[in-house]
Motif scaffolding. Structure first.
Motif, mmCIF file in Angstrom:
data_model
loop_
_atom_site.group_PDB
_atom_site.id
_atom_site.type_symbol
_atom_site.label_atom_id
_atom_site.label_comp_id
_atom_site.label_asym_id
_atom_site.label_seq_id
_atom_site.Cartn_x
_atom_site.Cartn_y
_atom_site.Cartn_z
ATOM 1 N N THR A 68 0.834 -1.207 0.000
ATOM 2 C CA THR A 68 0.000 0.000 0.000
ATOM 3 C C THR A 68 0.869 1.257 0.000
ATOM 4 O O THR A 68 0.558 2.245 -0.673
ATOM 5 C CB THR A 68 -0.934 -0.003 1.217
ATOM 6 O OG1 THR A 68 -1.768 -1.169 1.169
ATOM 7 C CG2 THR A 68 -1.825 1.231 1.240
ATOM 8 N N LEU B 167 2.058 2.043 -3.480
ATOM 9 C CA LEU B 167 1.021 2.674 -4.298
ATOM 10 C C LEU B 167 0.950 4.178 -4.031
ATOM 11 O O LEU B 167 0.741 4.967 -4.957
ATOM 12 C CB LEU B 167 -0.332 2.025 -4.020
ATOM 13 C CG LEU B 167 -0.704 0.809 -4.874
ATOM 14 C CD1 LEU B 167 0.310 -0.316 -4.717
ATOM 15 C CD2 LEU B 167 -2.096 0.312 -4.541
ATOM 16 N N ARG B 168 1.120 4.551 -2.771
ATOM 17 C CA ARG B 168 1.045 5.981 -2.432
ATOM 18 C C ARG B 168 2.191 6.776 -3.038
ATOM 19 O O ARG B 168 2.067 7.992 -3.256
ATOM 20 C CB ARG B 168 1.028 6.157 -0.912
ATOM 21 C CG ARG B 168 -0.276 5.756 -0.243
ATOM 22 C CD ARG B 168 -0.350 6.324 1.171
ATOM 23 N NE ARG B 168 0.665 5.747 2.035
ATOM 24 C CZ ARG B 168 0.468 4.699 2.836
ATOM 25 N NH1 ARG B 168 -0.715 4.122 2.880
ATOM 26 N NH2 ARG B 168 1.433 4.239 3.600
ATOM 27 N N ILE C 189 3.468 6.466 -6.043
ATOM 28 C CA ILE C 189 3.398 6.628 -7.503
ATOM 29 C C ILE C 189 2.906 8.020 -7.856
ATOM 30 O O ILE C 189 1.886 8.487 -7.356
ATOM 31 C CB ILE C 189 2.498 5.538 -8.109
ATOM 32 C CG1 ILE C 189 3.195 4.171 -7.971
ATOM 33 C CG2 ILE C 189 2.162 5.835 -9.565
ATOM 34 C CD1 ILE C 189 2.355 3.003 -8.368
ATOM 35 N N THR D 293 -7.060 -1.388 -5.070
ATOM 36 C CA THR D 293 -7.579 -0.191 -5.762
ATOM 37 C C THR D 293 -9.064 -0.377 -6.040
ATOM 38 O O THR D 293 -9.494 -0.393 -7.197
ATOM 39 C CB THR D 293 -6.806 0.066 -7.072
ATOM 40 O OG1 THR D 293 -6.937 -1.081 -7.941
ATOM 41 C CG2 THR D 293 -5.330 0.311 -6.807
ATOM 42 N N LYS E 222 -3.147 5.479 -12.066
ATOM 43 C CA LYS E 222 -4.061 4.468 -11.519
ATOM 44 C C LYS E 222 -3.702 3.076 -12.042
ATOM 45 O O LYS E 222 -3.703 2.093 -11.282
ATOM 46 C CB LYS E 222 -5.503 4.803 -11.878
ATOM 47 C CG LYS E 222 -6.046 6.053 -11.210
ATOM 48 C CD LYS E 222 -7.433 6.396 -11.740
ATOM 49 C CE LYS E 222 -7.933 7.714 -11.174
ATOM 50 N NZ LYS E 222 -9.227 8.122 -11.749
ATOM 51 N N ARG F 184 -0.639 1.849 -10.299
ATOM 52 C CA ARG F 184 -0.893 1.358 -8.937
ATOM 53 C C ARG F 184 -1.419 -0.077 -8.971
ATOM 54 O O ARG F 184 -1.055 -0.903 -8.120
ATOM 55 C CB ARG F 184 -1.869 2.294 -8.217
ATOM 56 C CG ARG F 184 -1.261 3.665 -7.931
ATOM 57 C CD ARG F 184 -2.190 4.597 -7.156
ATOM 58 N NE ARG F 184 -1.557 5.918 -7.093
ATOM 59 C CZ ARG F 184 -1.962 6.982 -7.781
ATOM 60 N NH1 ARG F 184 -3.033 6.894 -8.583
ATOM 61 N NH2 ARG F 184 -1.317 8.122 -7.693
#
Length: 464
Positions: free
Chosen positions: A65, A68-69, A71, A296, A356, A359
């Motif tokens: 997680t 992902l933040r 990116i 996501t 998106k 991610r």
């Protein structure tokens, strides 16, 4: 690694639904109303099956997680804008200029990845991957130096590798496939995918400088527009090494959100998973679909169960041909008026959308590279003692696995409907009638990550 977080059961995407049964019903009856039984009768010591939805029992890892933040749509845009500035990136274009052509593009990509490696203390191994390849589509069949740019993030098990790639070459193929001097901006096809993979290399090197359980290869291919030349070379090289390909995925055309008729879709992405329905590529598609729901959930994964779009191809295809799990990520709304043409401009790429997709890539790559290998030599034999109603499943233990799970779905279901934890064993008596369903087994690591599933009966491939 921190403990994984359970993910609530969620409904499938708009085009697919599964039967939703309460856990209490499963505990009481050990079977769904579809008639698919998923727990052994009389064996309470084994965990009863849980209905999963398309998340198929996956759990969220806080470390992924965090990736992902990290990116950044802005960084992705910066990389793509520089690629577009080289005018053309045709595989046969100028290799000597510092400002124009395929040579300038690959040197830029190598330098950018090498910079990320320096920032993480050399954790990325960046290299050129050249090969002299005959361009068979050209009337004169010239030999061309096709050069991929690679960044390896070595894992603790360096024999296994997850490949995520995009192609950095461009063309105006709809005008003239072999015009290597005119501008071919290729902002969406495939500057968007290339820039996403570069960003993935950055965030994984930042968050996992010591690597994961297995290696990750960030691959920037050349020669895609002339017949998947770079990816075909790399797939053959990896097999010859030999590496075990955990997955080979490609980002190709992932930046457009507006259709020619004005429709807009910035909230979903297609993934293409090849036949057969019980083969490794289809199992990879189910895995990526589950990662989307897990990490996501506001970004819909739209599974398409075929190799690629009709009449089209991509850099996952050479891996699929070699029977590796392969997958393509592509925008929902392609605009063919802006592909292989001078009109494939930076202004038409939505970089928040590309982020998106990246991610979703990161969740899939991170989970696969954190998991143990899948079970090997999975076999199902009809159980004679039950009159053929039950099946004995056996497999070889996977290194690093601390347990295994059995997944079951109806033959008409797009993904698995139930999961049963069976412990750290190498056999399981399946009470479902395998004539009527698909079953699969996967490994579970001490860190909670799951491998890709291996289905029974095994897939039947055409002769090579």
């Amino acid at each position: 690694m921190q403990a994984l977080e359970p993910v609530a059961t969620m409904q499938l995407s708009r085009s697919f639904t599964v039967l939703i049964i309460s856990i209490n019903t499963l505990v009481a009856g050990c079977q769904t109303t579809s008639g698919v039984r998923t727990a052994l009768e009389g064996e309470p010591s084994r965990s009863v099956a849980s209905l999963t939805g398309a998340s198929i029992g996956m759990q969220r890892d806080p470390a992924i997680t965090a990736v992902l933040r990290e990116i950044s749509a802005g960084r992705i845009r910066d990389t793509d804008s520089i690629l577009v500035s080289f005018g053309t990136r045709h595989t046969m274009s100028d290799t000597l200029s510092a400002t124009r052509g395929i040579g300038a593009a690959r040197r830029f990509l190598h330098a950018r990845l090498a910079g990320y490696s320096r920032e993480c203390g050399g954790c990325l191994r960046v290299e050129y991957d050249p090969a002299m390849i005959e361009v068979t589509r050209h009337p004169q069949r010239p030999m061309v130096n096709v050069v991929n740019v690679l960044a390896w993030l070595p894992g603790r098990d360096t024999s296994r590798v997850t490949v995520i790639g995009g192609h950095y070459d461009s063309c105006i193929c709809s005008v003239d496939r072999f015009d290597f001097t005119s501008d071919a901006p290729g902002a969406d096809d495939d500057g968007s995918g290339t820039a996403a993979v570069v960003e993935l290399a950055r965030v994984f090197s930042l968050r996992f400088p010591r690597g994961l359980e297995s290696s990750v290869l960030f691959a920037l291919y050349s020669g895609e527009e002339l017949g998947l030349l770079g990816s075909t070379h790399l797939a053959a090289r990896l097999h010859a090494a030999p590496f075990r390909i955990t997955a080979a995925m490609t980002d190709d055309i992932i930046g457009n959100v507006v259709a020619d008729d004005g429709r807009v879709d910035s909230m979903s992405v297609r993934i293409f998973g090849a036949d057969p329905d019980n083969g490794p590529s289809r199992e990879l598609a189910r895995y990526a679909w589950a990662m989307g729901i897990t990490y996501t959930p506001g970004f819909t994964v739209f599974p398409v169960f075929r190799l690629d779009r009709v009449g089209r191809g991509g850099d996952h295809s050479p891996f699929v041909t070699l029977r590796d799990p392969g997958l393509r990520f592509t925008e929902r709304l392609e605009n063919y008026k802006r592909q292989h043409l001078p009109t494939d401009r930076l202004a038409d790429v939505n970089f928040e959308y590309v982020a998106k997709v990246a991610r979703l890539n990161a969740a899939t790559v991170g989970a696969m590279a954190s998991a143990p290998p899948p079970p090997d030599s999975v076999v199902a034999r009809r159980d004679q003692a039950s009159g053929g109603q039950k099946w004995m499943m056996t497999w070889k233990a996977a290194p690093g696995a601390t347990g295994y799970e059995i997944l079951v779905r109806r033959t008409t279901s797009p993904t698995y409907e139930t999961v049963t934890s069976v412990g750290n064993v190498t056999s399981y008596l399946l009470s479902d009638q395998l004539d009527d369903v698909w079953a699969a087994v996967r490994s579970v690591g001490a860190n909670g990550h799951r491998s890709i599933t291996v289905a029974v009966p095994p897939p039947a491939f055409p002769p090579r």
